[in-house]
Design an enzyme around this catalytic site. Structure first.
Site, PDB file in Angstrom:
ATOM      1  N   ALA A  64      57.651  43.091  31.195  1.00  0.00           N
ATOM      2  CA  ALA A  64      59.088  43.340  31.157  1.00  0.00           C
ATOM      3  C   ALA A  64      59.589  43.298  29.723  1.00  0.00           C
ATOM      4  CB  ALA A  64      59.821  42.296  31.992  1.00  0.00           C
ATOM      5  N   GLY A 115      54.033  41.251  33.199  1.00  0.00           N
ATOM      6  CA  GLY A 115      54.349  42.190  34.260  1.00  0.00           C
ATOM      7  C   GLY A 115      53.450  43.403  34.259  1.00  0.00           C
ATOM      8  N   GLU A 138      53.487  34.602  30.950  1.00  0.00           N
ATOM      9  CA  GLU A 138      54.819  34.168  31.366  1.00  0.00           C
ATOM     10  C   GLU A 138      55.059  32.677  31.156  1.00  0.00           C
ATOM     11  OE1 GLU A 138      53.996  37.734  34.163  1.00  0.00           O
ATOM     12  OE2 GLU A 138      52.854  36.194  33.081  1.00  0.00           O
TER      13      GLU A 138
END
Length: 270
Positions: A64, A115, A138
């Site tokens: 992302a 992602g 993440e």
């Protein structure tokens, strides 16, 4: 229409290329919405049977684009999870429009991160360039995967590799990914797209209804008990055998040793 994603149709094969090399093909909101349109078109276009997904530059996808997504998340508050449930990452292919039964091949050309790893794992077959690196970063940002990353790592690669990749936040190279069952094949970088197209051709030699029924069956049996899995496979498999009109002709080709892609003493071209 944005040029951040390229969408080409060549016969029965669609090629989707993430095209933000300056951002390592990170997915911003514009790309997310465009991918939703592309996945929907691919699903609904009867002329298309297989998709190949790749990236431009030295990355498949870096996940992302936090410059656009973090402000969106910050404003949402606790309702974010409920709001995002029907709308997964990368146009919803990770969750929401993930039940597309046409095969999708990921040609992983470089960095596959965050992602981007979730996106690759949502594809059915992954081919890796020797340059590819796979990672889930993440946790470094105070987050963890929420769009199938943990689920598909566990289902495909097992608990051990999922724990290692998530808890350390360190990437693994293409050969480690191959040994972990994350990718089907590692090839020289300049052979990546040719190899992906070869996989697509092998899929296309098979009957369309059989291919899509097999993918649907695999989706349905994940997570069920053995008896439930066997029941689902039997019902789907014999429903196809009893209702697919191409079976007599394809059986004749098999008996005549003329079916496409035959190996051995009676080899035929793909």
């Amino acid at each position: 229409m944005t040029d951040k994603v390229l969408y080409e149709k060549n016969g029965e094969i669609a090629t989707i290329t993430l095209n933000r090399p300056e951002r390592k093909n990170a997915i911003d909101l514009e790309v997310h919405h465009r991918l939703r349109e592309i996945w929907t078109d691919f699903r609904d276009d009867p002329a298309l049977r297989v998709a190949i997904l790749t990236g431009s530059g030295d990355a498949f996808c870096a996940g992302a684009d936090l410059k656009t997504h973090v402000p969106e998340w910050d404003r949402a508050g606790p309702s974010l999870a409920r709001d995002k449930l029907p709308d997964g990452f990368a146009g919803g292919i990770t969750r929401g429009v993930h039940r597309i039964y046409k095969p999708i091949i990921a040609a992983c050309n470089g960095w596959v991160l965050g992602g981007g790893l979730e996106l690759a794992m949502a594809c059915d077959i992954r081919i890796a360039s020797e340059r590819a690196q796979f990672g889930s970063f993440e946790l470094r940002r105070g987050m963890h995967p929420a769009d199938g990353g943990i689920v598909r790592l566990v289902n495909t690669c097992g608990v051990g590799i999922a724990l290692e990749m998530e808890l350390t936040g360190e990437p693994i190279d293409a050969m480690r990914a191959f040994h972990a069952n994350m990718v089907s094949k590692v090839v020289p970088h300049d052979r990546l797209m040719a190899t992906a197209r070869d996989y697509a051709k092998k899929i296309l030699r098979n009957d369309r209804r059989a291919v899509e029924s097999a993918k649907e069956t695999i989706f349905e049996v994940v997570g069920r008990t053995l008896d439930e899995q066997l029941k689902v496979e039997c019902l789907y498999g014999y429903a196809l055998c009893g209702g697919n009109p191409v079976i007599p002709e394809r059986s004749r080709q098999f008996f005549d040793k003329s079916d496409k892609g035959r190996a051995g003493a009676h080899a035929t071209a793909l």
